[in-house]
Write a protein that holds these residues in place. Structure first.
Motif, PDB file in Angstrom:
ATOM      1  N   ALA A  47       0.861  -1.181   0.000  1.00  0.00           N
ATOM      2  CA  ALA A  47       0.000   0.000   0.000  1.00  0.00           C
ATOM      3  C   ALA A  47       0.903   1.238   0.000  1.00  0.00           C
ATOM      4  O   ALA A  47       1.997   1.216   0.573  1.00  0.00           O
ATOM      5  CB  ALA A  47      -0.883  -0.005   1.239  1.00  0.00           C
ATOM      6  N   ALA A  48       0.452   2.327  -0.626  1.00  0.00           N
ATOM      7  CA  ALA A  48       1.307   3.513  -0.766  1.00  0.00           C
ATOM      8  C   ALA A  48       1.838   4.002   0.582  1.00  0.00           C
ATOM      9  O   ALA A  48       2.994   4.408   0.699  1.00  0.00           O
ATOM     10  CB  ALA A  48       0.534   4.625  -1.481  1.00  0.00           C
ATOM     11  N   ILE A  49       0.996   3.900   1.617  1.00  0.00           N
ATOM     12  CA  ILE A  49       1.410   4.437   2.925  1.00  0.00           C
ATOM     13  C   ILE A  49       2.536   3.616   3.550  1.00  0.00           C
ATOM     14  O   ILE A  49       3.229   4.093   4.448  1.00  0.00           O
ATOM     15  CB  ILE A  49       0.191   4.541   3.872  1.00  0.00           C
ATOM     16  CG1 ILE A  49       0.483   5.527   4.982  1.00  0.00           C
ATOM     17  CG2 ILE A  49      -0.222   3.172   4.423  1.00  0.00           C
ATOM     18  CD1 ILE A  49      -0.740   6.031   5.701  1.00  0.00           C
ATOM     19  N   SER A  50       2.753   2.396   3.049  1.00  0.00           N
ATOM     20  CA  SER A  50       3.770   1.514   3.637  1.00  0.00           C
ATOM     21  C   SER A  50       5.031   1.401   2.791  1.00  0.00           C
ATOM     22  O   SER A  50       5.949   0.647   3.123  1.00  0.00           O
ATOM     23  CB  SER A  50       3.165   0.117   3.847  1.00  0.00           C
ATOM     24  OG  SER A  50       2.044   0.217   4.696  1.00  0.00           O
ATOM     25  N   LEU A  51       5.095   2.166   1.707  1.00  0.00           N
ATOM     26  CA  LEU A  51       6.245   2.046   0.812  1.00  0.00           C
ATOM     27  C   LEU A  51       7.554   2.443   1.492  1.00  0.00           C
ATOM     28  O   LEU A  51       8.561   1.752   1.365  1.00  0.00           O
ATOM     29  CB  LEU A  51       6.024   2.907  -0.441  1.00  0.00           C
ATOM     30  CG  LEU A  51       5.056   2.303  -1.460  1.00  0.00           C
ATOM     31  CD1 LEU A  51       4.568   3.350  -2.450  1.00  0.00           C
ATOM     32  CD2 LEU A  51       5.714   1.139  -2.202  1.00  0.00           C
ATOM     33  N   SER A  52       7.540   3.546   2.231  1.00  0.00           N
ATOM     34  CA  SER A  52       8.795   3.979   2.877  1.00  0.00           C
ATOM     35  C   SER A  52       9.246   2.942   3.882  1.00  0.00           C
ATOM     36  O   SER A  52      10.435   2.636   3.972  1.00  0.00           O
ATOM     37  CB  SER A  52       8.634   5.290   3.626  1.00  0.00           C
ATOM     38  OG  SER A  52       7.954   6.192   2.872  1.00  0.00           O
ATOM     39  N   ALA A  88       6.272   8.087  -7.828  1.00  0.00           N
ATOM     40  CA  ALA A  88       6.749   6.720  -7.582  1.00  0.00           C
ATOM     41  C   ALA A  88       8.205   6.591  -8.023  1.00  0.00           C
ATOM     42  O   ALA A  88       9.020   5.948  -7.362  1.00  0.00           O
ATOM     43  CB  ALA A  88       5.870   5.717  -8.321  1.00  0.00           C
ATOM     44  N   ALA A  89       8.530   7.268  -9.150  1.00  0.00           N
ATOM     45  CA  ALA A  89       9.916   7.231  -9.625  1.00  0.00           C
ATOM     46  C   ALA A  89      10.818   7.978  -8.643  1.00  0.00           C
ATOM     47  O   ALA A  89      11.921   7.537  -8.318  1.00  0.00           O
ATOM     48  CB  ALA A  89      10.012   7.855 -11.010  1.00  0.00           C
ATOM     49  N   GLU A  90      10.314   9.123  -8.135  1.00  0.00           N
ATOM     50  CA  GLU A  90      11.097   9.905  -7.172  1.00  0.00           C
ATOM     51  C   GLU A  90      11.363   9.094  -5.901  1.00  0.00           C
ATOM     52  O   GLU A  90      12.408   9.223  -5.269  1.00  0.00           O
ATOM     53  CB  GLU A  90      10.325  11.196  -6.842  1.00  0.00           C
ATOM     54  CG  GLU A  90      11.137  12.225  -6.107  1.00  0.00           C
ATOM     55  CD  GLU A  90      10.333  13.503  -5.823  1.00  0.00           C
ATOM     56  OE1 GLU A  90       9.532  13.936  -6.686  1.00  0.00           O
ATOM     57  OE2 GLU A  90      10.504  14.056  -4.719  1.00  0.00           O
TER      58      GLU A  90
END
Ligand code: PGA
Length: 261
Positions: A47-52, A88-90
């Motif tokens: 999920a986007a919030i868990s990417l980092s 997403a690339a950044e």
């Protein structure tokens, strides 16, 4: 045909599961069960919030690749809640999904939208996985080939007319909608048939790359007990896994399929 291009891809689509803490706990166990293998790619779509949290917790394990589940059709703008391919690339992600059946069904993503998202992913330098697949009604009505062609042609036409460049190293996922999250798996024969149709559509198009180099994954109720048979099916180059990728033990078993462990 370049074998390097078609090295198996084992992908985990986590959908709306796992926040940062549960992501860290998953990786802690998964990394102990699955050592890096140079003969396959393992890709996670958290999920986007868990990417980092994912990127921090996989430290030293760059073999565990990461992608974005969905992107907006625009590069940036006033679109509350959305994420773009450029972002997403950044964030140093390598992959992005386009056209997952849940986006098509629940968020109204039509073929043209899917094509626009795929173009954004390419422009940003990410590797898109184009998901295609038929519903049960469509399959029963004998419309498998028509649906797969429509979903693919639309994206390929959009790419050709946008002049946004070539889609190299194509990765697609055949995900019959009736097999997603239902426990109902396509037989290896069903998968081989659909993958053959997908390759036929690709080879009908005058692109600069032979269809044989495309990587085609199967998705829909993939589990440790059917992975070997699915990977052995003609033209199946990997899998996109939902439910069974949420458990580190079961996803590690899937990723280790066919290896000497
Ligand atoms: P599933 O989901 O493995 O839970 O069927 C697959 C997918 O939606 O990608």
């Amino acid at each position: 045909m370049s074998e390097a291009v078609r090295q198996p891809v084992l992908a985990a689509n986590w959908k709306m599961f796992k926040g940062p803490e549960t992501t860290r706990a998953f990786l802690d166990r998964f990394m102990r069960l699955y050592p890096a293998h140079s003969d396959r790619s393992v890709v996670f779509f958290p999920a986007a919030i868990s990417l980092s949290a994912f990127l921090a917790a996989r430290s030293g394990r760059d073999d565990l690749e990461v992608g974005i589940q969905d992107v907006h059709t625009e590069v940036e703008g006033a679109y509350t809640g959305a994420v773009s391919a450029a972002m997403a690339a950044e964030a140093k992600l390598g992959w992005g999904l386009a056209g997952h059946s849940e986006r098509r069904r629940d968020f109204g993503d039509e073929d043209a939208t899917v094509g626009a998202k795929l173009r954004r992913l390419l422009e940003a330098g990410l590797r898109p996985i184009l998901c295609v697949g038929e519903t049960l009604e469509e399959r029963r009505a004998g419309r498998l080939e028509e649906v797969l062609s429509r979903q693919m042609e639309s994206v390929l036409d959009g790419l050709a007319s946008s002049g946004c460049g070539t889609w190299h190293d194509k990765v697609l996922a055949y995900e019959p909608v009736w097999a997603i999250g239902t426990g109902e798996t396509a037989t290896p024969r069903d998968a081989a048939e659909a993958h053959g149709l997908i390759r036929e559509v690709l080879s009908r198009r005058a692109t600069d790359e032979p269809a044989a180099t495309a990587t085609i994954l199967y998705g829909g109720s993939v589990k440790p007990d059917n992975i070997e048979a699915l990977l052995a099916a003609e033209g199946v180059d990997g899998v996109l896994v939902g439910g069974a990728s949420l458990d580190p033990d079961s996803f590690a078993q899937i990723c280790l399929a066919g290896s000497d462990r």
